[in-house]
Design a protein around this motif. Structure first.
Motif, PDB file in Angstrom:
ATOM      1  N   ARG A  69       1.027  -1.167  -0.003  1.00 23.96           N
ATOM      2  CA  ARG A  69      -0.112  -0.009  -0.236  1.00 23.96           C
ATOM      3  C   ARG A  69       0.699   1.203  -0.110  1.00 23.96           C
ATOM      4  O   ARG A  69       1.909   1.221   0.683  1.00 23.96           O
ATOM      5  CB  ARG A  69      -0.860   0.078   1.453  1.00 23.96           C
ATOM      6  N   ASN A  70       0.529   2.300  -0.632  1.00 25.69           N
ATOM      7  CA  ASN A  70       1.127   3.608  -0.770  1.00 25.69           C
ATOM      8  C   ASN A  70       2.572   3.363  -1.144  1.00 25.69           C
ATOM      9  O   ASN A  70       3.509   3.934  -0.328  1.00 25.69           O
ATOM     10  CB  ASN A  70       0.898   4.384   0.592  1.00 25.69           C
ATOM     11  N   TRP A  71       2.973   2.484  -1.895  1.00 24.98           N
ATOM     12  CA  TRP A  71       4.425   2.328  -2.427  1.00 24.98           C
ATOM     13  C   TRP A  71       4.787   3.697  -3.013  1.00 24.98           C
ATOM     14  O   TRP A  71       4.336   3.856  -4.043  1.00 24.98           O
ATOM     15  CB  TRP A  71       4.616   1.194  -3.178  1.00 24.98           C
ATOM     16  N   ARG A  72       6.007   3.940  -2.557  1.00 23.38           N
ATOM     17  CA  ARG A  72       6.632   5.350  -3.060  1.00 23.38           C
ATOM     18  C   ARG A  72       7.912   5.130  -3.662  1.00 23.38           C
ATOM     19  O   ARG A  72       8.858   4.433  -3.385  1.00 23.38           O
ATOM     20  CB  ARG A  72       6.727   6.213  -2.349  1.00 23.38           C
ATOM     21  N   CYS A  73       8.287   5.683  -4.795  1.00 21.87           N
ATOM     22  CA  CYS A  73       9.792   6.056  -5.347  1.00 21.87           C
ATOM     23  C   CYS A  73       9.801   7.283  -5.876  1.00 21.87           C
ATOM     24  O   CYS A  73       8.683   7.969  -5.808  1.00 21.87           O
ATOM     25  CB  CYS A  73       9.793   4.834  -6.498  1.00 21.87           C
ATOM     26  N   PRO A  74      10.953   7.640  -6.167  1.00 20.69           N
ATOM     27  CA  PRO A  74      10.972   9.084  -6.789  1.00 20.69           C
ATOM     28  C   PRO A  74      10.279   9.465  -8.028  1.00 20.69           C
ATOM     29  O   PRO A  74       9.868  10.635  -8.303  1.00 20.69           O
ATOM     30  CB  PRO A  74      12.592   9.370  -7.420  1.00 20.69           C
ATOM     31  N   ASP A  75       9.601   8.490  -8.642  1.00 20.80           N
ATOM     32  CA  ASP A  75       8.781   8.706  -9.770  1.00 20.80           C
ATOM     33  C   ASP A  75       7.192   8.826  -9.423  1.00 20.80           C
ATOM     34  O   ASP A  75       6.384   9.155 -10.208  1.00 20.80           O
ATOM     35  CB  ASP A  75       8.696   7.595 -11.031  1.00 20.80           C
ATOM     36  N   GLY A  76       6.866   8.474  -8.099  1.00 18.98           N
ATOM     37  CA  GLY A  76       5.687   8.703  -7.813  1.00 18.98           C
ATOM     38  C   GLY A  76       5.032   7.613  -6.798  1.00 18.98           C
ATOM     39  O   GLY A  76       6.178   7.028  -5.993  1.00 18.98           O
ATOM     40  N   GLU A  77       3.675   7.517  -6.627  1.00 16.41           N
ATOM     41  CA  GLU A  77       3.128   6.506  -5.596  1.00 16.41           C
ATOM     42  C   GLU A  77       2.033   5.737  -6.419  1.00 16.41           C
ATOM     43  O   GLU A  77       1.344   6.008  -7.244  1.00 16.41           O
ATOM     44  CB  GLU A  77       2.444   7.347  -4.568  1.00 16.41           C
ATOM     45  N   ILE A  78       2.142   4.448  -5.825  1.00 12.42           N
ATOM     46  CA  ILE A  78       1.242   3.432  -6.160  1.00 12.42           C
ATOM     47  C   ILE A  78       0.260   3.376  -4.864  1.00 12.42           C
ATOM     48  O   ILE A  78       0.718   2.961  -3.807  1.00 12.42           O
ATOM     49  CB  ILE A  78       1.837   2.099  -6.496  1.00 12.42           C
TER      50      ILE A  78
END
Length: 119
Positions: A29-38
């Motif tokens: 849930r709410n996985w983030r990386c520099p390109d955005g969030e899922i």
């Protein structure tokens, strides 16, 4: 916390419950990386499912799914590849789904699940 953020979190929780009841296992849930969030990452059989959740309290600003633009969808496909690389798990297929939650707080929320949203 802002009311909008609270509504969004509630929508994501309702979407997760809805998807789980439909047989999709939520694995992130709410996985983030520099390109955005899922918002949600699920597994449906052997398929990785990237889920964008859009929540609204009314239709005053349009249907929640109308907020998923081609640019947002392209980003979700990019984020799917980023998540796949970051995860130790392997899935032979993936898809992007969208869930809309219409919840004004006075009755049962209306939830719609669109599978395989394409570019």
């Amino acid at each position: 916390m802002r009311a909008k953020d609270t509504l969004g979190q509630r929508g994501e929780e309702l979407a997760a419950i809805f998807l789980t009841a439909g047989g999709i296992e939520i694995v992130d849930r709410n996985w983030r990386c520099p390109d955005g969030e899922i918002d949600l990452v699920g597994v449906d059989g052997e398929t990785l499912v990237i889920v964008e959740v859009k929540t609204r309290s009314s239709l005053d600003y349009g249907d929640p799914l109308e907020a998923i633009t081609p640019a947002k969808l392209a980003r979700l496909y990019l984020l799917a590849s980023r998540w796949r690389r970051a995860s130790a798990r392997h899935y032979p297929a993936f898809r992007v789904d969208a869930v809309s939650v219409l919840d004004n707080g006075s009755g049962a929320p209306v939830i719609e699940h669109l599978k395989e949203v394409a570019l």
